[in-house]
Enzyme design. Structure first.
Site: not given
Length: 285
Positions: A63, A124
Site C-alpha cells: 500500500d 513483514y
C-alpha cells in the site's frame, strides 16, 4: 489457469527494494500518481528502447507508504530484448530509477516461476517505539511512535492465539470474490536492546488487505493495557471487523523477504496458490 511464458519471450525475476514514503503504493493507478510498478516499468521501457510497456507481476502489492527491502517481481521480455540488454540492464536501471527504488538482481527465472503465485510465504516487519521522547528523526519514516508504554510479553502472549490457518476477515478489508483465509506462520515481537525499538515479525503464506497493520493495531491495544491478552483472539473468532481494531499507519511496515520452494516445486505451488481456500467444517477432523 495456465501461466506458460509465450513463445519468443523469457521470464525475468527482479529482486528489488524501495522506500514507500513518496509512492502511492505498488500498483499502477489512474491519474498519474507515482507508483513503484509504474516507475520500474517506465524505466525498463526506456533503457531497453522498447515501444511497449512490459507489465510486472509482484509477490506482494504494498500500500501507499509501505516499504520493501526484499520485494520480488517478474516480467516477460522478448528473448531478443533480453539477449541484447541483460548484461548491462542492472546498471542502466540504476542510472534511470529514482533513488528511492532499486533493482538489485535480474536473472532468467526457472520454469514454473511466478513471483506472486509461486511464493510460499511473505515476511513483514513492523517497527514501533514507545520512547516518551518520540522517534529518532533519522528513523521517522520507518518507525511508528506509540505514546503509551508497551508490554512486549503481553503482546507476544496475545499473538499466539492468532497463529495458524484462520479466516482473518476480522483483520482484513474484504475484497469482492477474494478469500480472507490465510495461514499465519509467525507473529512475534522483540524489543531492541540498544534502541528500544520493538520489531514485530509477521510471516504468512499470503496476506489480505490491511491484515498486517490491523494485527499490529490490535496488539498495540494489548501492549498498552487497553485490552486483555485474550482480546485479539476473540476478535478473530468473531469473524467481523471490530471498530476498536485500528489499522496502524503504513510507514512502520516493511516487506522484508519472500520465500519460494525449490525450483522443481515452483509449478506445483503456482497451481496450488490459485485455488480458492476454505476452512474444514467443524468436527470434521
Amino acid at each position: 489457469m495456465s501461466d506458460e511464458v509465450e513463445p519468443g519471450f523469457v521470464r525475468v525475476r527482479l529482486d528489488l527494494s524501495y522506500d514507500g514514503s513518496e509512492f502511492s503504493g505498488w500498483a499502477k493507478q489512474a491519474g498519474g500518481r507515482r507508483t513503484v510498478q509504474g516507475e520500474i516499468e517506465d524505466a525498463l521501457r526506456t533503457v531497453t528502447r522498447s515501444r511497449e510497456t512490459y507489465e510486472l507481476t509482484v509477490a506482494g502489492r504494498t500500500d501507499a507508504g509501505v516499504h520493501a527491502r526484499g520485494q520480488v517481481a517478474h516480467v516477460d521480455l522478448p528473448r531478443e530484448v533480453w539477449a541484447e540488454h541483460n548484461a548491462k540492464l542492472l546498471k542502466r536501471l540504476a542510472g534511470r530509477l529514482s533513488r528511492d527504488v532499486r533493482v538489485w538482481a535480474l536473472r532468467e527465472a526457472p520454469d514454473g516461476f511466478n513471483a506472486r503465485f509461486s511464493a510460499i510465504w511473505r515476511r513483514y516487519a513492523y517497527r514501533v517505539t514507545d520512547n516518551p521522547g518520540g522517534v529518532d528523526p533519522l528513523l521517522r519514516g520507518h518507525v511508528l511512535w506509540h505514546d503509551w508504554p508497551l508490554d512486549v510479553d503481553a503482546m507476544n502472549e496475545a499473538a499466539r492465539a492468532l497463529l495458524g490457518e484462520h479466516d482473518f476477515a476480522a483483520y482484513c478489508k474484504k475484497r469482492e470474490g477474494a478469500t480472507t483465509i490465510r495461514t499465519l506462520q509467525e507473529l512475534s515481537l522483540v524489543r531492541g536492546a540498544d534502541d528500544g525499538i520493538i520489531t514485530a515479525t509477521v510471516r504468512a503464506d499470503a496476506f489480505c488487505h490491511n491484515m498486517v497493520r490491523s494485527l499490529i493495531g490490535a496488539l498495540l491495544f494489548v501492549g498498552d493495557g487497553h485490552r486483555g491478552t485474550d482480546w485479539p483472539g476473540k476478535v478473530l473468532a468473531a469473524g467481523v471487523r471490530d471498530s476498536a481494531v485500528h489499522v496502524v499507519r503504513p510507514h512502520g511496515l516493511t516487506l522484508e523477504e519472500v520465500g519460494y520452494p525449490a525450483d522443481e516445486l515452483l509449478a506445483a505451488r503456482n497451481k496450488e496458490a490459485r485455488n480458492r481456500r476454505s476452512l474444514p467444517a467443524a468436527g470434521c477432523c
